[in-house]
Design a protein around this motif. Structure first.
Motif, PDB file in Angstrom:
ATOM      1  N   VAL A   7       0.871  -1.348  -0.098  1.00 41.94           N
ATOM      2  CA  VAL A   7      -0.083  -0.193  -0.169  1.00 41.94           C
ATOM      3  C   VAL A   7       0.732   1.013   0.316  1.00 41.94           C
ATOM      4  O   VAL A   7       0.591   1.903  -0.575  1.00 41.94           O
ATOM      5  CB  VAL A   7      -0.850   0.023   1.379  1.00 41.94           C
ATOM      6  N   THR A   8       1.485   1.042   1.164  1.00 38.43           N
ATOM      7  CA  THR A   8       2.803   1.801   1.112  1.00 38.43           C
ATOM      8  C   THR A   8       3.412   2.349  -0.405  1.00 38.43           C
ATOM      9  O   THR A   8       3.244   3.980  -0.975  1.00 38.43           O
ATOM     10  CB  THR A   8       3.698   2.009   2.016  1.00 38.43           C
ATOM     11  N   ALA A   9       3.721   1.432  -1.126  1.00 41.54           N
ATOM     12  CA  ALA A   9       4.550   1.381  -1.958  1.00 41.54           C
ATOM     13  C   ALA A   9       4.261   2.170  -3.899  1.00 41.54           C
ATOM     14  O   ALA A   9       4.503   2.647  -4.136  1.00 41.54           O
ATOM     15  CB  ALA A   9       4.967   0.139  -3.121  1.00 41.54           C
ATOM     16  N   MET A  10       2.841   1.757  -3.438  1.00 37.73           N
ATOM     17  CA  MET A  10       1.390   2.275  -4.306  1.00 37.73           C
ATOM     18  C   MET A  10       0.791   3.277  -3.844  1.00 37.73           C
ATOM     19  O   MET A  10       0.172   3.965  -5.288  1.00 37.73           O
ATOM     20  CB  MET A  10       0.341   0.631  -4.365  1.00 37.73           C
ATOM     21  N   ASP A  11       1.289   3.864  -3.339  1.00 45.24           N
ATOM     22  CA  ASP A  11       1.021   5.271  -2.673  1.00 45.24           C
ATOM     23  C   ASP A  11      -0.824   5.502  -2.728  1.00 45.24           C
ATOM     24  O   ASP A  11      -1.598   6.194  -3.122  1.00 45.24           O
ATOM     25  CB  ASP A  11       0.978   6.619  -3.820  1.00 45.24           C
TER      26      ASP A  11
END
Length: 419
Positions: A328-332
Motif C-alpha cells: 500500500v505504501t509503495a503504491m501510494d
C-alpha cells in the motif's frame, strides 16, 4: 550446383525482406541506418545458409531458420519487441504461405512428370521464382505492408499471439516435409518433442489468460455494484439538495446546518474500495478487512485451502498484513492487490501481487534484511515488517521469493502442506 546458388540468393532475398520490412514499419525512433541494416541482413542470410548446409531441407531446418529470422531482428531493434514481432509475422506468414503452396505444386508436378532431369528446373520455377516475385512485390509496396502492420498492431494483440501464429505455420511446414518422407528420424523426434512443448506452452498460456479474464470479470461485477450504489447516492443527493435549497430560500439556516452534517456523516461509504473474494468464509478476506488499504482494490482468489498453510492464524495475519502494508505504501494508495493461493506438487503457495512501481534492482535483495527501509526513518521505527515475514515463513521450513518489474511486484510464499 545451380540450386545451391539459387538457394543462397533466396536466403539473401528473404533476409532483406525481413529486415527491411521491420525497419520500415517501426517508429522513426527505432529505425536503424543503412550500415546496420546491411550488416544484420548479411548475418541473417549467413544463418540461413549455414543452417541449410548442415541440416538441409528438413523439418527441423524450418524451426531453426524461424528462430534465426526472429532473434537477429530482436538483437538489432531491441526496444520495440511487439513491433518487431508483428512486422516479422507479416513477412514470415507471406514466405511460409508461398512456400507451402508452391512446394506442394512442385511435388505434384514432379510426381506426374517423374523425370530426374526436370527436377532442378521445376524447383527454380515453382519454388524459388514465386519467392523472388513475392519479394519484389513486397519491397515495392512497403507502404501497403505498413498499413497492414498498423491495422494489426492497433488490435492490441500480445506478442505471444503472433509467436503462436508463426509457430503454427512452422509445424504445418514441418509436417508437410515429414509426409513427403524427406526427413531424418532424429529430426522427426525433435519436431514431435517441440510440438509437445508447444502444445503444453499454449495450454499454460490460455489457462493463465482465462484466470486473468475471470479476475477482471469478478472485478467488473464488483465495480458495477459500486456504480449502482453511486447512482442511488446521486439520486438521493439530488432530492436532498433540492430540499436544502428550499431551506436556504426560507432562511432556515439552523436546520440547513443539521441536515448537511447528517449527509456528511451518513454517506461516507462512497470512497470504499472494491474487494472481491471467491470464498464467503475467507480467513484472508477477514485479515485484509482489518488492514487500512486506502483506495486500493483487493482481489482474493483462493484455489488452495488456507487451513493447509502450516501457520497459525495470528502468524498468517502478521505475514499478510506486513506485505500488504508495504505494498500500500509503495503504491501510494492506488491500484490493485491480488492475493492467490494454489498448490504446487507437495507445496502450498500464496502469491501477493500488486501493480505498483517496480522495486529497484539494487535494493531488491535487501528488502528482507532487518532494519532495511526505503522510508525516511530517523527513529528506526521502519524496516522490520518484511524481515518478520521472512522469519515466520522460514521457521516453518518455507521460503519467500520476490519478483518485480514495471508491470507488477509479486511476493511468493512457498510452504510445505500442513499434515
Amino acid at each position: 550446383m545451380i540450386i545451391n546458388i539459387v538457394d543462397i540468393i533466396n536466403s539473401l532475398v528473404q533476409s532483406i525482406m525481413i529486415i527491411a520490412t521491420i525497419n520500415y514499419c517501426l517508429e522513426d525512433e527505432y529505425k536503424k541506418d543503412n550500415k546496420e541494416l546491411i550488416l544484420y541482413t548479411i548475418v541473417t542470410c549467413l544463418g540461413f545458409v549455414i543452417s541449410y548446409k548442415f541440416i538441409g531441407n528438413s523439418s527441423l531446418n524450418i524451426l531453426i531458420t524461424h528462430c534465426i529470422s526472429l532473434i537477429i531482428p530482436y538483437c538489432l531493434f531491441r526496444k520495440d519487441i511487439l513491433g518487431i514481432t508483428v512486422g516479422h509475422t507479416i513477412i514470415y506468414f507471406a514466405i511460409a504461405f508461398n512456400s507451402l503452396i508452391f512446394s506442394n505444386v512442385f511435388m505434384t508436378l514432379n510426381m506426374l512428370i517423374n523425370k530426374e532431369e526436370y527436377v532442378q528446373i521445376l524447383q527454380i520455377l515453382l519454388i524459388y521464382a514465386p519467392q523472388f516475385i513475392m519479394a519484389f512485390i513486397i519491397l515495392r509496396n512497403l507502404d501497403s505492408i505498413n498499413k497492414i502492420y498498423k491495422v494489426i498492431r492497433s488490435r492490441n494483440l500480445s506478442t505471444i499471439s503472433f509467436l503462436i501464429l508463426s509457430l503454427i505455420l512452422d509445424f504445418i511446414g514441418s509436417f508437410s516435409i515429414i509426409i513427403q518422407g524427406e526427413n531424418n528420424p532424429i529430426f522427426l523426434n525433435i519436431i514431435f518433442f517441440a510440438l509437445s512443448a508447444f502444445l503444453v506452452a499454449i495450454t499454460i498460456h490460455f489457462a493463465n489468460s482465462e484466470k486473468k479474464a475471470k479476475e477482471i470479470h469478478d472485478l467488473n461485477i464488483a465495480l458495477e455494484e459500486k456504480v449502482l450504489e453511486l447512482k442511488k447516492i446521486k439520486h438521493d443527493y439530488g432530492s436532498q439538495i433540492s430540499y436544502l435549497y428550499a431551506l436556504h430560500l426560507m432562511k432556515r439556516h439552523d436546520r440547513l446546518g443539521e441536515l448537511l452534517k447528517d449527509i456528511i456523516d451518513g454517506h461516507n461509504s462512497i470512497t470504499d474500495q472494491v474487494r472481491v473474494s471467491n470464498r464467503s468464509d475467507s480467513i484472508i478476506a477477514t485479515i485484509v478487512n482489518s488492514i487500512s488499504t486506502k483506495d486500493i482494490n483487493i482481489v482474493i482468489d483462493e484455489q488452495a485451502k488456507i487451513e493447509e498453510f502450516p501457520l497459525e492464524e495470528v502468524e498468517l495475519q502478521r505475514v499478510i498484513s506486513n506485505i500488504i502494508t508495504n505494498s500500500v505504501t509503495a503504491m501510494d494508495g492506488r491500484g490493485i492487490i491480488t492475493i492467490r493461493t494454489l498448490y504446487e506438487f507437495n507445496k502450498i503457495i500464496m502469491k501477493i501481487e500488486n501493480n505498483g512501481p517496480e522495486i529497484d534492482k539494487g535494493i531488491i535483495t535487501k528488502i528482507f534484511e532487518e532494519g532495511f527501509s526505503t522510508k525516511k526513518d530517523d527513529k528506526g521505527n521502519h524496516g522490520y515488517g518484511l524481515s518478520i515475514v521472512k522469519d515466520i515463513v522460514e521457521k516453518e521450513a518455507g521460503k519467500i521469493e520476490l519478483f518485480s518489474n514495471n508491470k507488477k511486484t509479486e511476493f511468493k510464499i512457498i510452504m510445505p502442506i500442513r499434515m
